[in-house]
Design a protein around this motif. Sequence first.
Motif, PDB file in Angstrom:
ATOM      1  N   ALA A 154      -8.145   8.690   5.083  1.00 54.42           N
ATOM      2  CA  ALA A 154      -6.761   8.489   5.501  1.00 54.42           C
ATOM      3  C   ALA A 154      -6.032   9.800   5.259  1.00 54.42           C
ATOM      4  O   ALA A 154      -5.974  10.273   4.118  1.00 54.42           O
ATOM      5  CB  ALA A 154      -6.112   7.363   4.694  1.00 54.42           C
ATOM      6  N   TYR A 156      -2.915  12.052   4.786  1.00 48.21           N
ATOM      7  CA  TYR A 156      -1.529  11.864   4.357  1.00 48.21           C
ATOM      8  C   TYR A 156      -0.779  13.193   4.377  1.00 48.21           C
ATOM      9  O   TYR A 156      -1.154  14.140   3.688  1.00 48.21           O
ATOM     10  CB  TYR A 156      -1.489  11.256   2.947  1.00 48.21           C
ATOM     11  N   PHE A 193      -3.714   5.689  10.125  1.00 45.08           N
ATOM     12  CA  PHE A 193      -2.895   5.573   8.920  1.00 45.08           C
ATOM     13  C   PHE A 193      -1.408   5.647   9.266  1.00 45.08           C
ATOM     14  O   PHE A 193      -0.853   6.720   9.485  1.00 45.08           O
ATOM     15  CB  PHE A 193      -3.288   6.704   7.963  1.00 45.08           C
ATOM     16  N   LYS A 196       1.177   7.894   7.158  1.00 51.62           N
ATOM     17  CA  LYS A 196       0.824   9.309   7.002  1.00 51.62           C
ATOM     18  C   LYS A 196       2.016  10.229   6.719  1.00 51.62           C
ATOM     19  O   LYS A 196       1.851  11.267   6.085  1.00 51.62           O
ATOM     20  CB  LYS A 196       0.044   9.815   8.213  1.00 51.62           C
ATOM     21  N   ALA A 223      -3.967   2.456   2.705  1.00 57.38           N
ATOM     22  CA  ALA A 223      -5.236   3.190   2.726  1.00 57.38           C
ATOM     23  C   ALA A 223      -6.381   2.272   2.302  1.00 57.38           C
ATOM     24  O   ALA A 223      -7.455   2.274   2.896  1.00 57.38           O
ATOM     25  CB  ALA A 223      -5.163   4.406   1.813  1.00 57.38           C
ATOM     26  N   ALA A 228     -10.407   2.975   3.639  1.00 56.81           N
ATOM     27  CA  ALA A 228     -10.564   4.423   3.452  1.00 56.81           C
ATOM     28  C   ALA A 228     -11.308   4.715   2.150  1.00 56.81           C
ATOM     29  O   ALA A 228     -11.054   4.082   1.124  1.00 56.81           O
ATOM     30  CB  ALA A 228      -9.201   5.115   3.439  1.00 56.81           C
ATOM     31  N   ILE A 231      -8.031   9.473   0.288  1.00 57.77           N
ATOM     32  CA  ILE A 231      -6.850   9.986   0.974  1.00 57.77           C
ATOM     33  C   ILE A 231      -6.939  11.503   0.949  1.00 57.77           C
ATOM     34  O   ILE A 231      -7.176  12.106  -0.096  1.00 57.77           O
ATOM     35  CB  ILE A 231      -5.547   9.521   0.297  1.00 57.77           C
TER      36      ILE A 231
END
Length: 296
Positions: A154, A156, A193, A196, A223, A228, A231
């Motif tokens: 995921a 971010y 995601f 994000k 997440a 996931a 991250i």
Amino acid sequence: MTETMIKPTTKYSYYPGCSLHTTAKEFDISTRIVMKELGIELEELQDWSCCGGSIAASVSHDVGMAMAGRNVALAQKQNLDLLASCSGCYNKSARAMKALKNPSEKDKIMAIMSEMGIDVDDYNIKVRNVVDVLINDVDFTSRIKKPLTGLKVACYYGCLLTRPADITGWDSPRFPTSMDRLSEICGAQVVDFKSKTSCCGGPILVSKQDVAFDLTKKILDEAQSLGADCIVLACPLCDTNLELRQSDIEKKYGVSYNLPIIYITELIGLAMGIKPNKLGINKHIVSLKPLLEKIK
């Protein structure tokens, strides 16, 4: 397969910022190693200082701009584009650069910088971010030795990496995809995601911890719900909430994550076949062992 492609500008004035010398050493380690492997030379900014983060500007806009502007001026003296690893440092430095080119702001900021012993007047360098350089200046496809096949990530971005558009401009401020694409080049599967660019509450962690924890929990929850394995991020301040405070959030809400948080340069380094400990992966609070086991 083509050879690694790097555009003509291969040397930067590197600004690690405060966090990368303390709580986020692994980001500094992996950034230096990966950039070196890709032929990009980082010359650490001489005599750099704190950019003021989100604190200085809350006291005085002009002082905040002058603190960040000082580093921009030092990079200008080195005649090299300023490369920042921290999203906050990058955003603040880019804002300072814009202010120093604005006639209505420049004189006030320059007056404060003059008291700091800085007398640079003209600015023609650029302020860049590590993610920006990796996605726009480098094609490292041919350098992938160990594709991260089967790894679900995921990506971010947080509040500051790609917005506002008039400060950044190299990726979408609302739905950025640069780290997604970098992760896919590494062979990872990127999940959809929605959080994000949601705020993790980093700047208010001390003053309003409950609010910050609630914001961070929502990010971790999504997440986890997407399956996931980790991250991926590019900001040490966001890492403070998502990783360093993860166990505190688990205790507060009675939940369990044990979700690894990894810097984008660590992810790329692993895909390039660089040994984990050389990238500083052993320095993480939340162990990356499950992630490393999966990509074996």
